[in-house]
Design a protein around this motif. Sequence first.
Motif, short mmCIF file in Angstrom:
data_model
loop_
_atom_site.label_atom_id
_atom_site.label_comp_id
_atom_site.label_asym_id
_atom_site.label_seq_id
_atom_site.Cartn_x
_atom_site.Cartn_y
_atom_site.Cartn_z
N ARG A 1 0.83 -1.21 0.00
CA ARG A 1 0.00 0.00 0.00
C ARG A 1 0.86 1.26 0.00
N HIS A 2 1.97 1.22 0.71
CA HIS A 2 2.84 2.40 0.77
C HIS A 2 3.45 2.70 -0.61
N VAL A 3 3.92 1.66 -1.28
CA VAL A 3 4.48 1.85 -2.62
C VAL A 3 3.39 2.31 -3.57
N THR A 4 2.21 1.77 -3.40
CA THR A 4 1.08 2.22 -4.22
C THR A 4 0.83 3.70 -4.04
N ALA A 5 0.83 4.17 -2.79
CA ALA A 5 0.62 5.60 -2.53
C ALA A 5 1.69 6.44 -3.20
N GLY A 6 2.94 6.00 -3.12
CA GLY A 6 4.01 6.73 -3.78
C GLY A 6 3.82 6.80 -5.28
N THR A 7 3.46 5.66 -5.86
CA THR A 7 3.29 5.60 -7.31
C THR A 7 2.11 6.45 -7.77
N VAL A 8 1.01 6.36 -7.06
CA VAL A 8 -0.19 7.12 -7.43
C VAL A 8 0.08 8.62 -7.40
N TRP A 9 0.69 9.11 -6.31
CA TRP A 9 0.90 10.56 -6.20
C TRP A 9 2.03 11.04 -7.11
N PHE A 10 3.01 10.16 -7.38
CA PHE A 10 4.04 10.52 -8.35
C PHE A 10 3.42 10.69 -9.73
N ARG A 11 2.57 9.75 -10.11
CA ARG A 11 1.89 9.85 -11.41
C ARG A 11 1.03 11.11 -11.47
N GLN A 12 0.30 11.37 -10.41
CA GLN A 12 -0.61 12.51 -10.43
C GLN A 12 0.15 13.82 -10.56
N LYS A 13 1.27 13.93 -9.83
CA LYS A 13 2.05 15.17 -9.91
C LYS A 13 2.70 15.32 -11.27
N CYS A 14 3.20 14.22 -11.85
CA CYS A 14 3.78 14.28 -13.19
C CYS A 14 2.73 14.71 -14.21
N ASP A 15 1.54 14.13 -14.11
CA ASP A 15 0.47 14.49 -15.04
C ASP A 15 0.12 15.97 -14.91
N GLU A 16 0.07 16.45 -13.68
CA GLU A 16 -0.25 17.86 -13.43
C GLU A 16 0.78 18.79 -14.06
N MET A 17 2.06 18.35 -14.06
CA MET A 17 3.14 19.18 -14.56
C MET A 17 3.46 18.90 -16.03
N GLY A 18 2.76 17.94 -16.63
CA GLY A 18 2.98 17.62 -18.03
C GLY A 18 4.24 16.82 -18.29
N PHE A 19 4.70 16.05 -17.28
CA PHE A 19 5.92 15.26 -17.42
C PHE A 19 5.59 13.81 -17.79
N ASN A 20 6.46 13.18 -18.55
CA ASN A 20 6.36 11.75 -18.80
C ASN A 20 6.69 11.02 -17.50
N VAL A 21 5.79 10.17 -17.05
CA VAL A 21 5.93 9.57 -15.72
C VAL A 21 7.16 8.68 -15.62
N VAL A 22 7.32 7.74 -16.55
CA VAL A 22 8.41 6.78 -16.46
C VAL A 22 9.76 7.47 -16.67
N GLU A 23 9.85 8.32 -17.68
CA GLU A 23 11.12 9.00 -17.96
C GLU A 23 11.52 9.90 -16.80
N THR A 24 10.56 10.57 -16.18
CA THR A 24 10.87 11.44 -15.05
C THR A 24 11.37 10.63 -13.87
#
Length: 263
Positions: free
Chosen positions: A203-226
């Motif tokens: 669950r902790h890794v899930t939380a990290g991944t979810v919020w990382f994706r959300q912040k990248c999407d908000e900033m227009g960044f490619n999630v995996v490359e970032t």
Amino acid sequence: MLSLGEAARAVLLTPDPHDKRRAARSMARAWRQGRLAHRCDVAMPDQPAWPAKPELLAPNRMPRRGKGGSERGRVALLHALAHIEFVAIDLAVDLIGRFGGDFPRAFVDDWIGVAADEAMHFALLDRRLRQLGSHYGALPAHAGLWESAQDTADDVLARLAIVPMVLEARGLDVTPATVERFRAVGDEASANILSRIYNDEIRHVTAGTVWFRQKCDEMGFNVVETWQALVKSRFRGSLKPPFNDSARHDAGLTQEFYAVIAS
């Protein structure tokens, strides 16, 4: 009303391990009951307050602890894990106090839950150590665990990339084999504690991944490359197989993230 930032700072500046875990759980309870304002309006300390013991050693000075077959080896391994969980309390609370004001309440909900989990994990491991005639602080511990927080104090994307998506994900890789080693010598009590921690870490890794994706999407960044760029530039170690691909996938951390840059 006390602010979220003030509560986080108070936890970080609490040195006694048991007072710190109680403070983290009290902070979580206060947030859930609506008694903390969603403001992060005070500076977080560069270094949390920690007790005089355990003695903190550089990784190359840490004594070898074996594979956990003997009781002495199991105690050493449980002590090392207790230290990881103790520092993890501060890692989760620092994330909240440093960055939580820039995110919606759901972000704080997730990481408050992580902080409370880490406090509970520490309590379980310390109680098991006491059942085996030891306690947290009886052995030296790894000095470098807070480095990841210091190295990412300026950037929430870097913090999410390194702490939950690298360090906690590594726990998913190694914990199942550790559980089996404890079971092989009949230490079901320790194995059950580690199994519980393992399930929470997904669950902790899930939380990290979810919020990382959300912040990248908000900033227009490619999630995996970032993520790959941040790991290369901000993580002091290397990503080493074997990986628990199944658990990582369950947490949203698919092979496209780490397979290319693993050593």
